[in-house]
Scaffold this motif. Structure first.
Motif, PDB file in Angstrom:
ATOM      1  N   ALA A 109     -15.094  11.180   9.716  1.00 23.35           N
ATOM      2  CA  ALA A 109     -16.152  10.974   8.722  1.00 23.35           C
ATOM      3  C   ALA A 109     -16.229   9.507   8.297  1.00 23.35           C
ATOM      4  O   ALA A 109     -15.244   8.780   8.347  1.00 23.35           O
ATOM      5  CB  ALA A 109     -15.900  11.855   7.503  1.00 23.35           C
ATOM      6  N   PRO A 151      -6.403  -3.894   4.476  1.00 23.81           N
ATOM      7  CA  PRO A 151      -5.931  -5.284   4.513  1.00 23.81           C
ATOM      8  C   PRO A 151      -4.685  -5.428   5.394  1.00 23.81           C
ATOM      9  O   PRO A 151      -3.688  -4.750   5.191  1.00 23.81           O
ATOM     10  CB  PRO A 151      -5.588  -5.586   3.046  1.00 23.81           C
ATOM     11  CG  PRO A 151      -5.362  -4.263   2.398  1.00 23.81           C
ATOM     12  CD  PRO A 151      -6.089  -3.221   3.214  1.00 23.81           C
ATOM     13  N   SER A 187     -11.702  -1.487   6.259  1.00 22.94           N
ATOM     14  CA  SER A 187     -11.434  -2.449   5.188  1.00 22.94           C
ATOM     15  C   SER A 187      -9.947  -2.552   4.856  1.00 22.94           C
ATOM     16  O   SER A 187      -9.568  -3.222   3.897  1.00 22.94           O
ATOM     17  CB  SER A 187     -12.237  -2.080   3.938  1.00 22.94           C
ATOM     18  OG  SER A 187     -11.858  -0.805   3.490  1.00 22.94           O
ATOM     19  N   PHE A 247      -0.770   6.719   2.275  1.00 22.18           N
ATOM     20  CA  PHE A 247      -2.057   6.114   2.622  1.00 22.18           C
ATOM     21  C   PHE A 247      -1.922   5.389   3.961  1.00 22.18           C
ATOM     22  O   PHE A 247      -2.744   5.572   4.863  1.00 22.18           O
ATOM     23  CB  PHE A 247      -2.459   5.150   1.508  1.00 22.18           C
ATOM     24  CG  PHE A 247      -3.855   4.583   1.597  1.00 22.18           C
ATOM     25  CD1 PHE A 247      -4.959   5.412   1.556  1.00 22.18           C
ATOM     26  CD2 PHE A 247      -4.054   3.212   1.668  1.00 22.18           C
ATOM     27  CE1 PHE A 247      -6.258   4.879   1.613  1.00 22.18           C
ATOM     28  CE2 PHE A 247      -5.336   2.671   1.719  1.00 22.18           C
ATOM     29  CZ  PHE A 247      -6.435   3.515   1.693  1.00 22.18           C
ATOM     30  N   ALA A 265     -16.496   8.079   5.406  1.00 22.20           N
ATOM     31  CA  ALA A 265     -15.637   7.664   4.280  1.00 22.20           C
ATOM     32  C   ALA A 265     -14.264   7.246   4.788  1.00 22.20           C
ATOM     33  O   ALA A 265     -13.661   6.292   4.274  1.00 22.20           O
ATOM     34  CB  ALA A 265     -15.499   8.786   3.263  1.00 22.20           C
ATOM     35  N   PHE A 266     -13.773   7.948   5.815  1.00 20.02           N
ATOM     36  CA  PHE A 266     -12.489   7.556   6.395  1.00 20.02           C
ATOM     37  C   PHE A 266     -12.607   6.242   7.161  1.00 20.02           C
ATOM     38  O   PHE A 266     -11.796   5.332   7.002  1.00 20.02           O
ATOM     39  CB  PHE A 266     -11.948   8.652   7.316  1.00 20.02           C
ATOM     40  CG  PHE A 266     -10.745   8.171   8.086  1.00 20.02           C
ATOM     41  CD1 PHE A 266      -9.495   8.139   7.481  1.00 20.02           C
ATOM     42  CD2 PHE A 266     -10.867   7.703   9.382  1.00 20.02           C
ATOM     43  CE1 PHE A 266      -8.383   7.656   8.162  1.00 20.02           C
ATOM     44  CE2 PHE A 266      -9.755   7.212  10.074  1.00 20.02           C
ATOM     45  CZ  PHE A 266      -8.516   7.198   9.461  1.00 20.02           C
ATOM     46  N   SER A 323      -1.812   7.727   6.865  1.00 15.03           N
ATOM     47  CA  SER A 323      -3.076   8.373   7.229  1.00 15.03           C
ATOM     48  C   SER A 323      -3.900   7.530   8.205  1.00 15.03           C
ATOM     49  O   SER A 323      -4.893   8.011   8.745  1.00 15.03           O
ATOM     50  CB  SER A 323      -3.888   8.701   5.971  1.00 15.03           C
ATOM     51  OG  SER A 323      -4.482   7.542   5.427  1.00 15.03           O
ATOM     52  N   PHE A 324      -3.485   6.277   8.457  1.00 13.33           N
ATOM     53  CA  PHE A 324      -4.174   5.410   9.421  1.00 13.33           C
ATOM     54  C   PHE A 324      -3.361   5.234  10.709  1.00 13.33           C
ATOM     55  O   PHE A 324      -3.645   4.354  11.517  1.00 13.33           O
ATOM     56  CB  PHE A 324      -4.459   4.040   8.800  1.00 13.33           C
ATOM     57  CG  PHE A 324      -5.340   4.120   7.587  1.00 13.33           C
ATOM     58  CD1 PHE A 324      -6.683   4.447   7.715  1.00 13.33           C
ATOM     59  CD2 PHE A 324      -4.838   3.904   6.317  1.00 13.33           C
ATOM     60  CE1 PHE A 324      -7.509   4.542   6.601  1.00 13.33           C
ATOM     61  CE2 PHE A 324      -5.651   4.004   5.195  1.00 13.33           C
ATOM     62  CZ  PHE A 324      -6.980   4.329   5.345  1.00 13.33           C
ATOM     63  N   ALA A 379     -12.722   3.184   5.012  1.00 10.16           N
ATOM     64  CA  ALA A 379     -11.399   2.828   4.480  1.00 10.16           C
ATOM     65  C   ALA A 379     -10.551   2.158   5.562  1.00 10.16           C
ATOM     66  O   ALA A 379      -9.859   1.165   5.306  1.00 10.16           O
ATOM     67  CB  ALA A 379     -10.686   4.063   3.937  1.00 10.16           C
ATOM     68  N   LEU A 399       0.843  -1.207   0.000  1.00  6.41           N
ATOM     69  CA  LEU A 399       0.000   0.000   0.000  1.00  6.41           C
ATOM     70  C   LEU A 399       0.878   1.258   0.000  1.00  6.41           C
ATOM     71  O   LEU A 399       1.983   1.254   0.538  1.00  6.41           O
ATOM     72  CB  LEU A 399      -0.936  -0.008   1.199  1.00  6.41           C
ATOM     73  CG  LEU A 399      -2.134  -0.954   1.047  1.00  6.41           C
ATOM     74  CD1 LEU A 399      -2.909  -1.080   2.345  1.00  6.41           C
ATOM     75  CD2 LEU A 399      -3.069  -0.455  -0.056  1.00  6.41           C
TER      76      LEU A 399
END
Ligand SMILES: [Zn+2]
Ligand SMILES: [Zn+2]
Ligand SMILES: [Zn+2]
Ligand SMILES: [Zn+2]
Ligand SMILES: [Zn+2]
Ligand SMILES: [Zn+2]
Ligand SMILES: [Zn+2]
Ligand SMILES: [Zn+2]
Lengths: 146, 146
Positions: free
Chosen positions: A87, A98, A96, A30, A89-90, A33-34, A93, A26
């Protein structure tokens, strides 16, 4: 190190998941951001500051208590009352995302929202292979309400 | 400015979408992870470098041509042959990213993968309200194969 010093404040090493479990294919930004800006683990029960930064709920509360009501990411004001849920949408993501199962012989990619159940199944011997790596003991214990 | 200078290389101002269309309630680092490191627009046909950074396919090709085969994000080696498509988990988060329709009276949140169709509907008068803002002309033209 800043990292070690911060984890002495949060004491979350055994409860949170390492971002190294995230598939290394990934994109790096990205994955970042988690990541909790306090403890550098994968976000657990994330909350968002008015400046748009993210932390585990437990981490920012402990951080604010020790270091005062400002954001660890950008230093803007940030008190417990200013935190809000991220939000949808975040969150979808995040849920889900992986993860690679760390059980030696497994190697499966598992969504974050199925990861605890998958790891517990290993512990109960429901998958092929033996017990979990010791790092996950605290994480699984928390899930069982222990 | 670096930004203006780079856009003179990519010339994508009319074809790509601004990241300002992304709902400003989303976490800042999450929004950044969908941004092209060359042109600063929302990623369009993204490709990933071996170092894990992302760019629009057209942007990195033009960048490499003018500035050489290295990554604009971290300067590690990155030639056209090194680029690969991003992982599905990333692409599905990108495609479901909520954008705010910029049409004056609309104000709807639209997923990125429905956004062109939604904007074309405005242009064809299928929604309430009048034509699109002029900024979107190039973007819609490209979609119609013009
Ligand atoms: Zn942690
Ligand atoms: Zn944390
Ligand atoms: Zn901040
Ligand atoms: Zn497994
Ligand atoms: Zn662009
Ligand atoms: Zn670009
Ligand atoms: Zn790079
Ligand atoms: Zn609209």
């Amino acid at each position: 190190q800043r990292e070690q010093w911060m984890r002495n404040i949060t004491r979350c090493q055994k409860d949170h998941l390492s971002t190294k479990l995230i598939s290394d294919k990934l994109p790096v930004d990205f994955v970042f951001s988690f990541t909790c800006l306090v403890c550098d683990h994968l976000l657990s029960d994330p909350v968002q500051s008015p400046c748009g930064h993210l932390f585990c709920r437990g981490c920012i509360i402990k951080y604010n208590h020790v270091l005062g009501p400002h954001c660890p990411g950008c230093n803007l004001p940030c008190a417990a009352d200013d935190l809000s849920p991220p939000a949808k949408a975040f969150l979808s993501a995040l849920h889900s995302l992986p993860l690679l199962c760390p059980q030696g012989e497994c190697g499966e990619q598992v969504r974050l929202d199925s990861f605890k159940a998958h790891c517990l199944d290993h512990e109960l011997g429901r998958h092929q292979g033996s017990r979990q790596p010791a790092e996950l003991d605290g994480y699984l214990l928390a899930n069982k309400g222990g």
